[in-house]
Write a protein that holds these residues in place. Structure first.
Motif, PDB file in Angstrom:
ATOM      1  N   ALA A  16      36.361  43.733  39.743  1.00  0.00           N
ATOM      2  CA  ALA A  16      36.332  42.435  40.421  1.00  0.00           C
ATOM      3  C   ALA A  16      37.357  42.403  41.559  1.00  0.00           C
ATOM      4  CB  ALA A  16      36.611  41.306  39.422  1.00  0.00           C
ATOM      5  N   ARG A  17      38.563  42.909  41.316  1.00  0.00           N
ATOM      6  CA  ARG A  17      39.580  42.950  42.375  1.00  0.00           C
ATOM      7  C   ARG A  17      39.148  43.863  43.509  1.00  0.00           C
ATOM      8  NH1 ARG A  17      43.421  44.143  38.520  1.00  0.00           N
ATOM      9  NH2 ARG A  17      44.218  45.834  39.768  1.00  0.00           N
ATOM     10  N   LEU A  18      38.581  45.008  43.169  1.00  0.00           N
ATOM     11  CA  LEU A  18      38.138  45.955  44.199  1.00  0.00           C
ATOM     12  C   LEU A  18      37.055  45.320  45.077  1.00  0.00           C
ATOM     13  CD1 LEU A  18      38.219  48.833  45.387  1.00  0.00           C
ATOM     14  CD2 LEU A  18      36.434  49.436  43.750  1.00  0.00           C
ATOM     15  N   LEU A  19      36.081  44.678  44.453  1.00  0.00           N
ATOM     16  CA  LEU A  19      34.994  44.059  45.226  1.00  0.00           C
ATOM     17  C   LEU A  19      35.480  42.873  46.060  1.00  0.00           C
ATOM     18  CD1 LEU A  19      32.082  44.283  42.639  1.00  0.00           C
ATOM     19  CD2 LEU A  19      32.451  45.688  44.681  1.00  0.00           C
ATOM     20  N   GLY A  20      36.632  42.323  45.698  1.00  0.00           N
ATOM     21  CA  GLY A  20      37.212  41.220  46.461  1.00  0.00           C
ATOM     22  C   GLY A  20      38.018  41.680  47.670  1.00  0.00           C
TER      23      GLY A  20
END
Length: 182
Positions: A16-20
């Motif tokens: 989720a952090r990476l995709l953000g």
């Protein structure tokens, strides 16, 4: 590329952090780790991009960059021959042949039905289920498939028509996003 400085131990939160994060151009020779997902069946002509990506990943790996999805492994699983490396208990009986007569004999030995498909390809293209021994159009099906090269013949696995399931494991844990398994 997208960058993640501290992935942590929770794969779902890390994803989720990476995709953000915002995408940015990077020099791959300066990164610590590369995860690249390509799909050679995505669109006509995409095969060239896929093959170039595998060459690039090999070069990066040779230079010491950690490549998570090993390019040699991706090459190994690039055809349906990979299934023959799996233990017999977890795959249907499989034959790969360029002989229509050998394929017909294989089909006749099956108890329920057989699946015929090209050695290369994906997304269900040119996949045929032969339900009855001596199917009337079997010669035509074999003719079409054998024009492309060897054919994979398999015993029809229970519930095969429902499709296959592929799971992504990170550190032995199922990768999930938004509560759904990836």
């Amino acid at each position: 590329a997208r960058s993640l400085n501290r992935p942590g131990r929770n794969p779902e939160k890390a994803l989720a952090r990476l995709l953000g994060t915002a995408r940015k151009r990077v020099r791959l020779s300066e990164v610590d780790c590369v995860v690249l997902r390509t799909n050679p069946a995505k669109a006509p002509g995409y095969r060239v991009t896929h093959d170039a990506a595998l060459i690039m990943l090999s070069a990066l790996s040779d230079r010491g960059v950690v490549v998570v999805n090993d390019p040699n492994g991706l090459r190994r699983v690039d055809s349906k021959l990979f299934v023959t490396e799996l233990p017999a208990w977890c795959r249907p009986e499989t034959l790969v042949s360029s002989s229509a007569a050998v394929i017909r004999t294989f089909i006749e030995r099956q108890h329920t039905a057989a699946v015929l498909k090209p050695l290369q390809g994906s997304n269900g293209g040119d996949v045929f289920i032969i339900r009855a021994r001596g199917a009337e159009n079997l010669p035509q099906i074999l003719d079409v498939l054998l024009r492309r090269g060897p054919v994979v013949a398999q015993a029809l696995a229970p519930r095969a028509e429902e499709g296959d399931t592929r799971l992504i494991l990170v550190g032995g844990q199922l990768l999930s996003r938004g509560g759904h398994v990836a």
